[in-house]
Design a protein around this motif. Structure first.
Motif, PDB file in Angstrom:
ATOM      1  N   PRO A   7      36.802  29.916  43.932  1.00 31.91           N
ATOM      2  CA  PRO A   7      37.754  31.013  44.117  1.00 31.91           C
ATOM      3  C   PRO A   7      37.899  31.838  42.840  1.00 31.91           C
ATOM      4  O   PRO A   7      37.996  31.291  41.737  1.00 31.91           O
ATOM      5  N   ILE A   8      37.937  33.154  42.984  1.00 35.52           N
ATOM      6  CA  ILE A   8      37.974  34.025  41.815  1.00 35.52           C
ATOM      7  C   ILE A   8      39.281  33.912  41.043  1.00 35.52           C
ATOM      8  O   ILE A   8      39.353  34.308  39.874  1.00 35.52           O
ATOM      9  N   ALA A   9      40.316  33.358  41.653  1.00 27.93           N
ATOM     10  CA  ALA A   9      41.587  33.182  40.951  1.00 27.93           C
ATOM     11  C   ALA A   9      41.428  32.306  39.710  1.00 27.93           C
ATOM     12  O   ALA A   9      42.160  32.476  38.720  1.00 27.93           O
ATOM     13  N   TRP A  10      40.478  31.374  39.732  1.00 25.99           N
ATOM     14  CA  TRP A  10      40.262  30.505  38.571  1.00 25.99           C
ATOM     15  C   TRP A  10      39.898  31.316  37.337  1.00 25.99           C
ATOM     16  O   TRP A  10      40.360  31.022  36.224  1.00 25.99           O
ATOM     17  N   ASP A  11      39.049  32.334  37.500  1.00 21.98           N
ATOM     18  CA  ASP A  11      38.638  33.147  36.355  1.00 21.98           C
ATOM     19  C   ASP A  11      39.755  34.084  35.914  1.00 21.98           C
ATOM     20  O   ASP A  11      39.983  34.273  34.718  1.00 21.98           O
ATOM     21  N   ALA A  12      40.447  34.695  36.873  1.00 15.67           N
ATOM     22  CA  ALA A  12      41.542  35.599  36.519  1.00 15.67           C
ATOM     23  C   ALA A  12      42.634  34.866  35.742  1.00 15.67           C
ATOM     24  O   ALA A  12      43.273  35.434  34.847  1.00 15.67           O
ATOM     25  N   ALA A  13      42.838  33.596  36.045  1.00 18.46           N
ATOM     26  CA  ALA A  13      43.889  32.818  35.388  1.00 18.46           C
ATOM     27  C   ALA A  13      43.608  32.572  33.912  1.00 18.46           C
ATOM     28  O   ALA A  13      44.516  32.166  33.174  1.00 18.46           O
ATOM     29  N   TYR A  14      42.372  32.832  33.467  1.00 18.20           N
ATOM     30  CA  TYR A  14      42.094  32.711  32.032  1.00 18.20           C
ATOM     31  C   TYR A  14      42.993  33.633  31.212  1.00 18.20           C
ATOM     32  O   TYR A  14      43.253  33.376  30.033  1.00 18.20           O
ATOM     33  N   LEU A  15      43.454  34.718  31.814  1.00 22.77           N
ATOM     34  CA  LEU A  15      44.353  35.633  31.125  1.00 22.77           C
ATOM     35  C   LEU A  15      45.790  35.128  31.107  1.00 22.77           C
ATOM     36  O   LEU A  15      46.618  35.641  30.351  1.00 22.77           O
ATOM     37  N   ARG A  16      46.092  34.133  31.906  1.00 19.12           N
ATOM     38  CA  ARG A  16      47.447  33.604  32.001  1.00 19.12           C
ATOM     39  C   ARG A  16      47.631  32.314  31.199  1.00 19.12           C
ATOM     40  O   ARG A  16      48.728  32.020  30.748  1.00 19.12           O
ATOM     41  N   VAL A  17      46.570  31.534  31.046  1.00 19.58           N
ATOM     42  CA  VAL A  17      46.760  30.206  30.440  1.00 19.58           C
ATOM     43  C   VAL A  17      46.958  30.257  28.919  1.00 19.58           C
ATOM     44  O   VAL A  17      47.888  29.578  28.453  1.00 19.58           O
TER      45      VAL A  17
END
Length: 379
Positions: free
Chosen positions: A238-248
């Motif tokens: 799921p692409i959400a895993w990559d987008a979350a790099y900006l949140r972690v």
């Protein structure tokens, strides 16, 4: 770009260049020393007899079997993307690829370690646009990627190993909680195994997996200006895993400094605006949930890796070439992120207790901002 093993001696380099020269049909000579680095790969820029250059990457050790299969398959499948190196040639024994040379230049990590907040903000958004472009192109290549990995592997390979990693993290956190003297009911962390089934939006694509800020090349800051490198761990998820790099942020990376909130939000909005052309659902509340889920899951997953390193090996020595935040501080940030419980409320209290224990035992504190953001907020 991937890095070179410390023990990669001259004989290995000579053999690698001989094989690569045969593959491309012209003698190749190194342009400078191999890229500096790790035990997994040997990477060197080489020139042919006409003065053109390519990059040769050889995969070493047992891990190299899967790394070669994933990267060669990803580069082949993404040939039409235009923001990854073209696959020029490959060899299964010894395992190596010859790739297009995209030239020199900075990567996002270097910009974050600089002193220009505005440039860091713009480059971060450029990175987000490049990742969004990868997701839009990568959604079309699942079958090509899967068949490529299968053809290049001696045995079965999971296209998405994250479910297995989450299961391992569940048992690892039980061990780490005991080490921190935090008493929790048996099975507390089993909920982590349910994460893959909790995503609400069906939006998956090919990912480089290791989406770190040094695995790219900044050419310009337009929509096609940042090239993405290093697909050794390429997978389908799921692409959400990559987008979350900006949140972690940067859960799997050494350059894991905090990001200025406005800069991170701007980058995330640019990513969402781009991928929405293929998945309109990413602009809705269901994807808000998925992003929270990936963020908290990353916090638990990467937090287990980082804390296990502290417990089992102690603090790592500082590397002046790759300055990284203190590991206890990173663990504390992961646990504070998980303690919000927006997507995994079952673990919020456990995260709070563990955060207090890490703060006390390791004198953990907030992860500082990336140096570029310490000179002032973006203007």
């Amino acid at each position: 770009m991937s890095t070179t093993p410390v023990n990669a001696g001259p004989d290995l380099l000579v053999e690698t260049l001989e094989v690569a020269s045969t593959l491309v049909g012209t003698p190749l000579t190194p342009v400078g020393p191999p890229f500096p680095g790790s035990h997994r790969t040997l990477v060197v820029r080489v020139a042919d007899d006409q003065g053109g250059t390519v990059v040769v990457k050889r995969y070493l050790g047992d891990d190299g079997v899967e790394a070669y299969a994933r990267e060669a398959s990803a580069l082949e499948a993404l040939a039409a993307f235009g923001q990854t190196p073209a696959l020029v040639a490959e060899c299964a024994e010894p395992r190596l690829v010859v790739m297009e040379d995209l030239g020199g230049g900075r990567h996002l990590a270097e910009v974050l370690l600089g002193s220009d907040a505005d440039l860091a903000t713009a480059t971060l958004s450029g990175w987000a646009a490049a990742v969004a472009g990868l997701h839009r192109s990568g959604r079309e290549v699942r079958d090509a990627f899967a068949s490529g990995v299968l053809a290049r592997s001696p045995g079965p390979v999971e296209l998405d190993p994250l479910p297995g990693h989450l299961a391992t993290a569940a048992s690892e956190w039980a061990r780490l909680a005991t080490h921190l003297d935090v008493a929790l009911p048996a099975g507390t962390f089993d909920v982590l195994t349910s994460v893959p089934s909790r995503f609400r939006v069906e939006a998956s694509s090919l990912s480089a997996a290791d989406m770190c800020p040094d695995n790219n090349l900044v050419r310009d800051l337009g929509d096609s200006g940042i090239a993405l490198l290093d697909f050794e761990f390429a997978l389908w998820r799921p692409i959400a895993w990559d987008a979350a790099y900006l949140r972690v942020p940067w859960p799997t990376c050494w350059c894991a400094w905090s990001l200025e909130a406005a800069a991170a939000d701007l980058a995330l909005e640019r990513w969402r605006g781009t991928v929405a052309q293929s998945w309109p659902e990413v602009l809705g509340t269901d994807f808000d949930h998925d992003l929270e889920l990936a963020t908290e899951a990353w916090a638990w997953l990467a937090g287990s890796w980082c804390l296990a390193g502290l417990v089992d090996a102690g603090p790592a020595r500082a590397n002046p070439v790759k300055p990284t935040p203190r590991m206890p501080d990173r663990v504390l940030r992961f646990l504070r992120t998980a303690s919000t419980g927006n997507a995994l409320p079952e673990l919020a209290d456990a995260a709070t207790q563990l955060a207090r224990a890490v703060e006390t035992r390791y004198a953990a504190a907030d992860v500082p901002f990336a140096p570029a953001f310490t000179v002032g907020a973006p203007r």
